[in-house]
Design a protein around this motif. Structure first.
Motif, PDB file in Angstrom:
ATOM      1  N   ALA A 118      -7.814  30.084 -12.447  1.00 22.65           N
ATOM      2  CA  ALA A 118      -6.983  29.921 -11.246  1.00 22.65           C
ATOM      3  C   ALA A 118      -5.897  30.999 -11.166  1.00 22.65           C
ATOM      4  CB  ALA A 118      -6.341  28.533 -11.253  1.00 22.65           C
ATOM      5  N   VAL A 119      -5.275  31.274 -12.295  1.00 24.20           N
ATOM      6  CA  VAL A 119      -4.191  32.264 -12.298  1.00 24.20           C
ATOM      7  C   VAL A 119      -4.739  33.650 -11.991  1.00 24.20           C
ATOM      8  CG1 VAL A 119      -2.539  33.472 -13.794  1.00 24.20           C
ATOM      9  CG2 VAL A 119      -2.648  30.966 -13.799  1.00 24.20           C
ATOM     10  N   ASP A 120      -5.802  34.012 -12.666  1.00 20.50           N
ATOM     11  CA  ASP A 120      -6.382  35.343 -12.465  1.00 20.50           C
ATOM     12  C   ASP A 120      -6.787  35.524 -10.998  1.00 20.50           C
ATOM     13  OD1 ASP A 120      -7.623  37.862 -13.580  1.00 20.50           O
ATOM     14  OD2 ASP A 120      -9.423  36.910 -12.770  1.00 20.50           O
ATOM     15  N   GLU A 121      -7.412  34.490 -10.475  1.00 21.97           N
ATOM     16  CA  GLU A 121      -7.875  34.516  -9.085  1.00 21.97           C
ATOM     17  C   GLU A 121      -6.688  34.713  -8.140  1.00 21.97           C
ATOM     18  OE1 GLU A 121     -10.913  34.447  -8.128  1.00 21.97           O
ATOM     19  OE2 GLU A 121     -10.642  34.173  -5.958  1.00 21.97           O
ATOM     20  N   ARG A 122      -5.649  33.927  -8.381  1.00 21.99           N
ATOM     21  CA  ARG A 122      -4.481  33.970  -7.504  1.00 21.99           C
ATOM     22  C   ARG A 122      -3.805  35.346  -7.542  1.00 21.99           C
ATOM     23  NH1 ARG A 122      -1.037  29.863  -5.412  1.00 21.99           N
ATOM     24  NH2 ARG A 122       0.774  30.867  -4.492  1.00 21.99           N
ATOM     25  N   LEU A 123      -3.638  35.866  -8.736  1.00 26.79           N
ATOM     26  CA  LEU A 123      -2.967  37.155  -8.863  1.00 26.79           C
ATOM     27  C   LEU A 123      -3.801  38.268  -8.225  1.00 26.79           C
ATOM     28  CD1 LEU A 123      -1.465  36.969 -12.480  1.00 26.79           C
ATOM     29  CD2 LEU A 123      -0.412  36.287 -10.311  1.00 26.79           C
ATOM     30  N   ARG A 124      -5.107  38.148  -8.356  1.00 27.76           N
ATOM     31  CA  ARG A 124      -5.963  39.150  -7.697  1.00 27.76           C
ATOM     32  C   ARG A 124      -5.805  39.085  -6.188  1.00 27.76           C
ATOM     33  NH1 ARG A 124     -10.061  41.387 -10.873  1.00 27.76           N
ATOM     34  NH2 ARG A 124      -9.936  40.546 -12.981  1.00 27.76           N
ATOM     35  N   LYS A 125      -5.874  37.836  -5.695  1.00 25.57           N
ATOM     36  CA  LYS A 125      -5.766  37.657  -4.248  1.00 25.57           C
ATOM     37  C   LYS A 125      -4.456  38.227  -3.748  1.00 25.57           C
ATOM     38  CE  LYS A 125      -8.814  34.027  -2.772  1.00 25.57           C
ATOM     39  NZ  LYS A 125      -9.014  32.618  -3.091  1.00 25.57           N
ATOM     40  N   GLU A 126      -3.412  38.051  -4.545  1.00 28.20           N
ATOM     41  CA  GLU A 126      -2.103  38.541  -4.104  1.00 28.20           C
ATOM     42  C   GLU A 126      -1.898  40.009  -4.451  1.00 28.20           C
ATOM     43  OE1 GLU A 126       0.960  35.956  -5.542  1.00 28.20           O
ATOM     44  OE2 GLU A 126       0.159  34.198  -4.510  1.00 28.20           O
ATOM     45  N   ARG A 127      -2.925  40.588  -5.036  1.00 25.13           N
ATOM     46  CA  ARG A 127      -2.912  42.018  -5.398  1.00 25.13           C
ATOM     47  C   ARG A 127      -1.773  42.367  -6.366  1.00 25.13           C
ATOM     48  NH1 ARG A 127      -6.433  44.881  -2.718  1.00 25.13           N
ATOM     49  NH2 ARG A 127      -7.506  43.945  -0.958  1.00 25.13           N
ATOM     50  N   ILE A 128      -1.504  41.442  -7.262  1.00 30.16           N
ATOM     51  CA  ILE A 128      -0.477  41.735  -8.273  1.00 30.16           C
ATOM     52  C   ILE A 128      -1.030  41.526  -9.685  1.00 30.16           C
ATOM     53  CG2 ILE A 128       1.587  41.289  -6.884  1.00 30.16           C
ATOM     54  CD1 ILE A 128       1.602  38.437  -8.056  1.00 30.16           C
ATOM     55  N   ARG A 129      -2.344  41.426  -9.758  1.00 30.51           N
ATOM     56  CA  ARG A 129      -2.936  41.203 -11.090  1.00 30.51           C
ATOM     57  C   ARG A 129      -2.593  42.348 -12.046  1.00 30.51           C
ATOM     58  NH1 ARG A 129      -3.970  40.790 -15.365  1.00 30.51           N
ATOM     59  NH2 ARG A 129      -5.708  39.917 -16.542  1.00 30.51           N
ATOM     60  N   ASN A 130      -2.489  43.570 -11.516  1.00 28.71           N
ATOM     61  CA  ASN A 130      -2.174  44.719 -12.369  1.00 28.71           C
ATOM     62  C   ASN A 130      -0.731  44.710 -12.863  1.00 28.71           C
ATOM     63  OD1 ASN A 130      -1.482  45.254  -9.555  1.00 28.71           O
ATOM     64  ND2 ASN A 130      -0.776  47.242 -10.303  1.00 28.71           N
ATOM     65  N   ALA A 157      -0.178  25.417 -19.429  1.00 24.32           N
ATOM     66  CA  ALA A 157      -1.079  25.338 -18.276  1.00 24.32           C
ATOM     67  C   ALA A 157      -0.909  23.971 -17.619  1.00 24.32           C
ATOM     68  CB  ALA A 157      -2.516  25.544 -18.736  1.00 24.32           C
ATOM     69  N   VAL A 158      -0.411  24.013 -16.374  1.00 23.71           N
ATOM     70  CA  VAL A 158      -0.221  22.758 -15.638  1.00 23.71           C
ATOM     71  C   VAL A 158      -0.817  22.912 -14.250  1.00 23.71           C
ATOM     72  CG1 VAL A 158       1.790  21.950 -16.940  1.00 23.71           C
ATOM     73  CG2 VAL A 158       2.103  23.548 -15.037  1.00 23.71           C
ATOM     74  N   HIS A 159      -0.623  21.874 -13.435  1.00 26.68           N
ATOM     75  CA  HIS A 159      -1.360  21.848 -12.177  1.00 26.68           C
ATOM     76  C   HIS A 159      -1.103  23.060 -11.284  1.00 26.68           C
ATOM     77  CE1 HIS A 159      -1.457  17.214 -12.731  1.00 26.68           C
ATOM     78  NE2 HIS A 159      -1.933  17.888 -13.746  1.00 26.68           N
ATOM     79  N   ASN A 160       0.132  23.493 -11.242  1.00 24.88           N
ATOM     80  CA  ASN A 160       0.437  24.590 -10.334  1.00 24.88           C
ATOM     81  C   ASN A 160       0.583  25.924 -11.040  1.00 24.88           C
ATOM     82  OD1 ASN A 160       0.451  23.102  -7.946  1.00 24.88           O
ATOM     83  ND2 ASN A 160       2.466  22.265  -8.481  1.00 24.88           N
ATOM     84  N   SER A 161      -0.130  26.076 -12.116  1.00 25.17           N
ATOM     85  CA  SER A 161       0.017  27.299 -12.903  1.00 25.17           C
ATOM     86  C   SER A 161      -0.129  28.549 -12.062  1.00 25.17           C
ATOM     87  CB  SER A 161      -1.023  27.342 -14.020  1.00 25.17           C
ATOM     88  OG  SER A 161      -0.735  26.353 -14.964  1.00 25.17           O
ATOM     89  N   ALA A 162      -1.082  28.522 -11.153  1.00 23.45           N
ATOM     90  CA  ALA A 162      -1.367  29.740 -10.377  1.00 23.45           C
ATOM     91  C   ALA A 162      -0.147  30.160  -9.571  1.00 23.45           C
ATOM     92  CB  ALA A 162      -2.574  29.520  -9.478  1.00 23.45           C
TER      93      ALA A 162
END
Lengths: 429, 255, 499, 149
Positions: free
Chosen positions: C360-372, C311-316
């Motif tokens: 942050a990662v979960d949020e980002r992936l959801r926003k990009e609609r690729i969390r699934n 986990a680093v600064h730009n993980s998302a």
């Protein structure tokens, strides 16, 4: 009277047989016959008894309820006159006849007394029974015993000598061979034993024997002097003759039982007559180290032989193939053991490991053939000797741990893992 | 798919076939007992021969330009490329042989642990990176031309033979940082390498009889594959590079 | 050079209780205790003591107390004892300070500032003792939608791995830990229906039978990686980084590369096992994709491919790239993640807490609609079931535990893993010390832990009125912050308590 | 029939088996008293053998056909009704024949008493003390058939 099982002999062989029979057959009728009128006792303990280390009751080999508990009828103090193989019966001195289906002859041995000028029925002692021990005891207690001579430098003789010396009696041991314990020890170890005895005041005379006994002119049952074959004269108040035992076979005369030096038996301990077995000092058993049948008058061998016989008598097939020479001795507290070969045979590919530390009185010798142990002698470093005997019995190649064999701390840890696994799971030894 | 089977060999025109489908085809063919697969018009399809784990050894001939990771994790198959190869040839290869009739890209034989790779001409950066060996598993790479920087980086085992064919007389090899971090294996270089081109973890040692035997044996194979003159190649000095230590970073830490 | 360091620990021996049995002497691999036969006393050299408590636990008369050495330098809020001692150590040794285990610095532990919800009046809670509670979790990429034709599923599903509890044993490589320890993890995972992770040191042949429960790693060192290894697994994980030492490589010192370790890693005995900092075939997301698909090819598309990063600064942003590169599972390892050996300065200063990275990662992936498209496994210092359930509510599919598993087996976090001596028999390849882990016992301890935590998770789920862990995933409404700043609440995507 | 199984793979050489054997055969059964007050201190009848990294505690195997019992010249060694091989030190004369024959080296000498010494399976307390206190299951109690393992 009819019995399913008859056992002649009330010592280790007989008891071994009885206990083995009772393991599988609790009901069959079983009787033990002995000419000694006493509860089963351990002959091997009589030196301890004579010395006073143990009391009379500690001589008993089995608890007092032994015969009762095991449903054994006894004929003690009864001498056997004859064995009638055809009618499967033994005839006692009092005429009584006992019939058997299965018979175990564990009649043991009788002390051998050589013809010596001046010897009569009453002026010497043997040392193989509690009766002998009691007689010697009485003699000592009657007083005036200052000097004693023991003829025979074998195990019994030396133990008798040590016991006598504990009464402040000056003891000389006379041995015809050039050293004591010639049958069970090698040169160095027997010299160490001689040293121990000498240090404790026992005179050891080797290479000589008694040529004549001079009796007291007033009392023919009392010895005055002993004359050796080199004409040396020894003052003597007490003479013990302990040069060995011979199988007790008198009652087998004129039977068709095969007899060599002792009764010949197979690995089931059976004689040539089906249903008649023999064990102990009266029988010749198979020695797996020497690969011959021979007399092996040893307490454990007698017991195990009797036990094997007993199993077979009760219908359980079992063989005795592990017979060997072995001895555990102790002289003035110093333990000495030997097993199997004591000297390297001239032929064959033998190897001898030795360790001798005179200052510690430690001596160890192991004889190997093709990396299999064939013999061990150990003086004063005896712990876990049984492991080495086990190696012999199981023909285990010791090459991977040979370096450790001689050390005081030799132990199972030095075995290869696979062998140890087998040992711990009981598949070996 | 257009394919032509002839006994135990099969030929296919790979033109415009998606790499996954092409590899499906190779796997299916191998499972059917095909021993030799000829791929024509290969154009960038990746992972050729990677999906052949636990399958009897086969031969694959590639005409054209295979894509990245040709023979990655190769488990014992022979791949011959008639053309140039891309990056990642023989990546973490386990067994087998890869023969490139042309150039190859970066990280050739990276982390290979067995097998052999022969490249006729030049290779890119970081060839033989972190290659290793274990017991009888010893990867060997023979490169006909020269290589780019960091050849043999972190190398932990195996053999690299760099022949420098095509270099002008007296012209030094191209790579700098040769064997940086190297802690096992051997690099043989034919031709000129300046000491400043070497990583600080490697040292130059004399060649032994055994070394010459290894070189000769593999150069013969190379020459045989690519129709070169063995004697001409062998008739030149080689240098041998080995790591100075099995533990280049052993003294870096305080406990 | 005379060391100016004072012993870290003080050993108090109650002489009235000490029976000179010397169990302590024999149990200390660091040689702290010695028996002086002449005086019949046991002497303890405190300078060697690492505070692992092995001797104290095994002392049959409880005669030993091992405590932090209470000596003090002049109090100094800036120059704390640790820094003074580290400087001394380096002044004496002149190198990088190595350490083991996870970051022990007092960074904010967000789990301790997040609280869970429970049902009261307006919604019923569920009693897990009576009602079925579902902890079963499927790892792997999920399709966008399912297409059914005539009642038949038409969509080709991607490979999935089922686990019975969202708790997985994290990467602990053979060589770093003992064979017996790794065996115990494998057996416990197999018995409980979850996964263990081989780490990057290969998978011993004897453990391949647990392959159905194995995540095998492909890291920069590529130790023991061959097609058989890759196929002896449930999941293949590309290890890019590790929470305890983001951005740097690692190395197993040659002295730990024993014969069996060398066989498993497929490198000669006694050589350093160097793991370069990057994987040299991966310099970009595109390269990552190349390796992901190389692994899928080699495993015939049968196994989900995981990519693990620190986990680093730009993980998302990185995670987004990883998913697009084809990763089926994203593993995130936070700043408190453990290690067998890492430079202390890296362990203590590099990376970010897992709570923030996960959110942050979960949020980002959801926003990009690729969390699934991926499952998320998080790692880095999970101490109890509470931490785990909060992580799931923050968006994780499952958690990796390693330190907790080691503690279950006996580890006391003495942080001396890098020495190769582990008195608890875990982090060592010494055959004598390794015997201290009896796989029968350790397996039991591990399954007990999994069982205990799983039961607790069920209790908490029931309290929230939820009967399947699926329903909690990413459900941040069940979380509230306590004692957090606005930016922290924002990053975590949760409200403050009372809101 | 229960016997003690030796699992050398997990013996850690702590020798707690020896310690607790001593306690089990002490008068007080109290570890501190047994070690610090009782004189002479009982002797451990299990012996840990060690050749690092190998180690194991080994005691009498209680053989189904105990050659020590067969060989004992005084009748001091006997098999009890549970098949356990016991030793009556009052009858023992210290002839060491048992040491000569035991293939496990499991019989020791009590040098003070000049009598043999061997594991009694902790008959008084049920589970042998060495098994009960082994911290790593290097010694375990297993059910075996009449004929041993």
């Amino acid at each position: 009277m009819d019995f399913d099982y008859l056992i002649i002999g009330n010592s280790s062989g007989g008891i071994g047989g009885a206990e083995a029979i009772r393991k599988y057959d609790k009901k069959g009728t079983l009787a033990i016959i002995s000419d000694e009128p006493v509860h089963t006792y351990s002959r091997a303990l009589i030196p301890y008894y004579l010395k006073g280390n143990i009391t009379y009751d500690k001589l008993y080999y089995r608890p007092s309820n032994f015969y009762n508990k095991n449903n054994i009828q006894t004929f003690l103090g009864k001498k056997i006159i004859k064995l009638d193989v055809k009618s499967r019966a033994i005839i006692l001195e009092d005429g009584e006849s006992l019939n058997f289906k299965e018979l175990l002859i564990a009649s043991g041995g009788v002390p051998f007394v050589p013809p010596i000028k001046g010897l009569n029925q009453n002026n010497y002692f043997t040392f193989t029974s509690v009766d002998d021990a009691n007689k010697i005891k009485d003699k000592i207690e009657s007083g005036h015993i200052q000097k004693a001579v023991v003829l025979g430098g074998g195990l019994i003789g030396l133990l008798a000598a040590e016991a006598l010396s504990s009464f402040n009696i000056e003891v000389s041991v006379v041995e015809l061979a050039e050293r004591v314990l010639i049958k069970v020890l090698d040169n160095i170890s027997s010299k160490i034993c001689e040293e121990i005895l000498e240090e404790n005041g026992i005179r050891v005379i080797t290479g000589h024997t008694i040529s004549e006994v001079i009796n007291n002119p007033d009392d023919p049952d009392k010895i005055d002097k002993i004359i050796l074959d080199n004409n040396e004269k020894l003052d003597c108040d007490l003479l013990i003759i302990a040069i060995g035992v011979r199988p007790r076979l008198d009652f087998l005369k004129d039977t068709e039982i095969n007899i060599n030096r002792g009764i010949v038996v197979d690995n089931h301990m059976q004689t040539n007559i089906p249903g008649i077995y023999a064990c102990g000092d009266c029988a010749e058993i198979y020695d797996f180290i020497l690969d011959i049948k021979k007399l092996t008058p040893l307490w454990p061998t007698a017991y195990i032989g009797g036990m094997i016989a007993g199993f077979n008598m009760a219908g359980h097939n079992k063989e005795f193939t592990m017979g060997m020479n072995m001895n555990s001795m102790k002289f003035f507290g110093i333990p000495v053991m030997s097993g199997g070969l004591i000297e390297k045979p001239d032929d064959g590919n033998y190897e001898v490991l030795t360790r001798y530390e005179p200052e510690n009185m430690i001596y160890k010798k192991i004889i190997l053939k093709d990396n299999i142990v064939k013999g061990i002698i150990s003086v004063n470093s005896i712990d876990r000797t049984g492991i080495i005997i086990g190696l012999m019995r199981n023909n285990i190649d010791v090459s991977s741990f040979k370096a450790h064999l001689m050390s005081d701390d030799f132990d199972l840890i030095y075995f290869p893992r696979e062998i140890r696994n087998e040992i711990f799971t009981g598949r070996l030894l | 798919m257009n394919n032509l089977q002839n006994g135990t060999s099969i030929k296919i025109d790979a033109k415009e076939i998606f790499y996954k489908d092409l590899n499906n085809f190779i796997l299916d063919s191998a499972l059917k007992g095909i021993k030799k697969i000829i791929l024509n018009n290969v154009f960038g399809q990746r992972y050729i021969a990677s999906r052949l784990y636990n399958i009897p050894k086969i031969e694959i001939e590639v005409f054209g330009t295979p894509g990245n990771d040709l023979g990655a994790f190769n488990d014992g198959h022979q791949i011959t490329v008639y053309g140039n190869a891309q990056d990642g040839v023989g990546n973490t290869m386990n067994e087998g042989e890869i023969i490139i009739h042309g150039h190859a890209g970066d990280i050739l034989g990276m982390s290979a642990r067995g097998g052999k790779i022969f490249v006729r001409d030049y290779v890119g950066y970081r060839a033989a990176l972190h290659m290793k060996h274990y017991k009888d598993k010893k990867p060997i790479i023979v490169i006909g031309g020269t290589a780019q920087d960091f050849i043999g980086e972190y190398m932990a085992g195996g053999i690299v033979i760099l022949l420098g064919l095509g270099l002008k007389k007296g012209e030094s090899h191209k790579p700098n940082f040769v064997g940086t971090g190297m802690h096992g294996g051997t690099i043989y270089i034919r031709g000129v390498v300046n000491s400043f081109q070497l990583g600080k973890e490697v040292g130059i040692v004399e060649l032994t009889e055994e070394d010459h035997k290894i070189i000769e044996e593999n150069v013969k194979k190379y020459a045989n594959y690519f129709n070169k003159d063995v004697d001409e190649i062998l008739n030149n000095d080689f240098i041998k590079l080995i790591p100075i230590s099995k533990r280049p970073y052993g003294k870096l830490y305080v406990y | 050079m005379k060391s100016y360091l004072l012993p870290e620990f003080k050993i108090i021996r109650d002489d009235d209780r000490c029976i000179r049995c010397q169990v302590c002497v024999r149990q200390c691999g660091f040689g702290v205790h010695t028996y002086d036969e002449e005086n019949d006393i046991i002497i303890s050299d405190e300078s060697k003591c690492v505070g692992c408590q092995r001797c104290a636990v095994f002392c049959p008369t409880n005669a030993l107390t091992i405590m932090t050495n209470p000596y003090e330098y002049r109090p100094n809020a800036n120059w704390r004892k640790e820094f003074i001692n580290d400087v001394k150590k380096q002044a004496e040794g002149g190198g990088v300070i190595l350490t083991g285990c996870g970051n022990d610095k007092p960074y904010k532990i967000y789990w301790d500032h997040i609280v869970l919800n429970a049902s009261q009046v307006t919604n019923p809670s569920i009693d897990p003792l009576r009602e079925p509670m579902e902890l079963r979790t499927y790892l792997g990429s999920k399709t966008n939608q399912l297409e059914m034709v005539d009642g038949e599923l038409k969509t080709v599903l991607t490979s999935q791995v089922m686990i019975e509890t969202p708790i997985i044993f994290s990467a602990l490589s053979y060589g770093a830990i003992s064979f017996n320890a790794q065996t115990s993890l494998a057996r416990a995972a197999s018995e409980f229906g979850t996964l263990f992770n081989s780490g990057e040191g290969g998978l011993p042949k004897e453990l391949r039978k647990y392959g159905k429960n194995a995540i095998v790693q492909c890291a920069s060192g590529r130790f023991g990686v061959d097609p058989e290894y890759l196929n002896s697994s449930a999941v293949v994980e590309i290890k890019i980084g590790q929470g305890a030492k983001p951005g740097i490589g690692g190395h197993l010192p040659g002295e730990k590369v024993s014969i069996p370790v060398s066989r498993t890693r497929m490198i000669p005995e006694g050589t350093d096992a160097l793991s370069p900092a990057p994987q040299h075939d991966i310099y970009s997301i595109e390269d990552l994709s190349t390796l992901i698909y190389a692994l899928k090819e080699t495993t015939n598309y049968e196994k989900p491919i995981s990519v693990k990063i620190a986990a680093v600064h730009n993980s998302a942003a990185i995670a987004s790239g990883m998913v697009r590169a084809g990763a089926d599972i994203i593993a995130l390892d936070g700043i408190r993640g453990g290690t067998g050996a890492a430079p202390k300065i890296i362990r203590d200063n590099v990376g970010i807490p897992i709570e923030l990275a996960l959110a942050a990662v979960d949020e980002r992936l959801r926003k990009e609609r690729i969390r699934n498209k991926c499952s998320i496994i998080v790692a880095g210092g999970f101490r109890n079931a509470g931490d785990i359930i909060k992580a799931i509510a923050l968006g994780a599919d499952a958690v990796y535990i390693a330190t907790a598993a080691l503690v279950a087996m006996g580890c006391t976090l003495c942080q001396k893993c890098y020495t190769g001596i582990c008195n608890w028999g875990i982090c060592t390849t010494d055959p004598w010390l390794s015997k201290r882990i009896n796989p029968d016992i350790a397996t039991k301890r591990l399954t007990n832990l999994l069982r205990g935590w799983s039961l607790e998770i069920k209790e908490m789920l029931g309290g929230m009125g939820i009967n399947a862990i699926e329903s909690l995933r990413g459900n941040r409404h069940h979380l509230r912050g306590v004692g957090l700043n606005k930016w922290e609440l924002d990053v975590l995507g949760i409200k403050g308590a009372g809101e | 029939m229960k016997r003690i199984q030796i699992n050398e793979d997990v013996c850690i050489g702590c020798r707690l088996c020896e310690v607790w054997c001593i306690v089990a055969h002490s008068k007080s059964k109290d570890i501190i008293k047994a070690f610090k007050q009782e004189k002479p201190r009982p002797i451990a009848m299990i012996r840990v053998q060690e050749d690092i990294p190998i180690s194991f505690g080994a005691q009498c195997r209680h053989c189904p056909e105990p050659i020590c019992v067969f060989s004992c010249i005084s009748g001091a060694l006997y098999i009890d009704e549970n098949g356990i091989v016991l030793h009556n030190s009052k009858k023992c004369v210290g002839c060491w024949t048992c040491i000569l024959v035991c293939p496990y080296g499991a019989i020791m000498r009590n040098e003070d008493e000049k009598t043999a010494l061997k594991c009694d399976f902790c008959m008084e307390q049920g589970t042998p003390s060495c098994v009960e206190h082994c911290p790593n299951e290097g010694l375990t109690l297993v059910e075996v058939s009449e004929n041993g393992f």
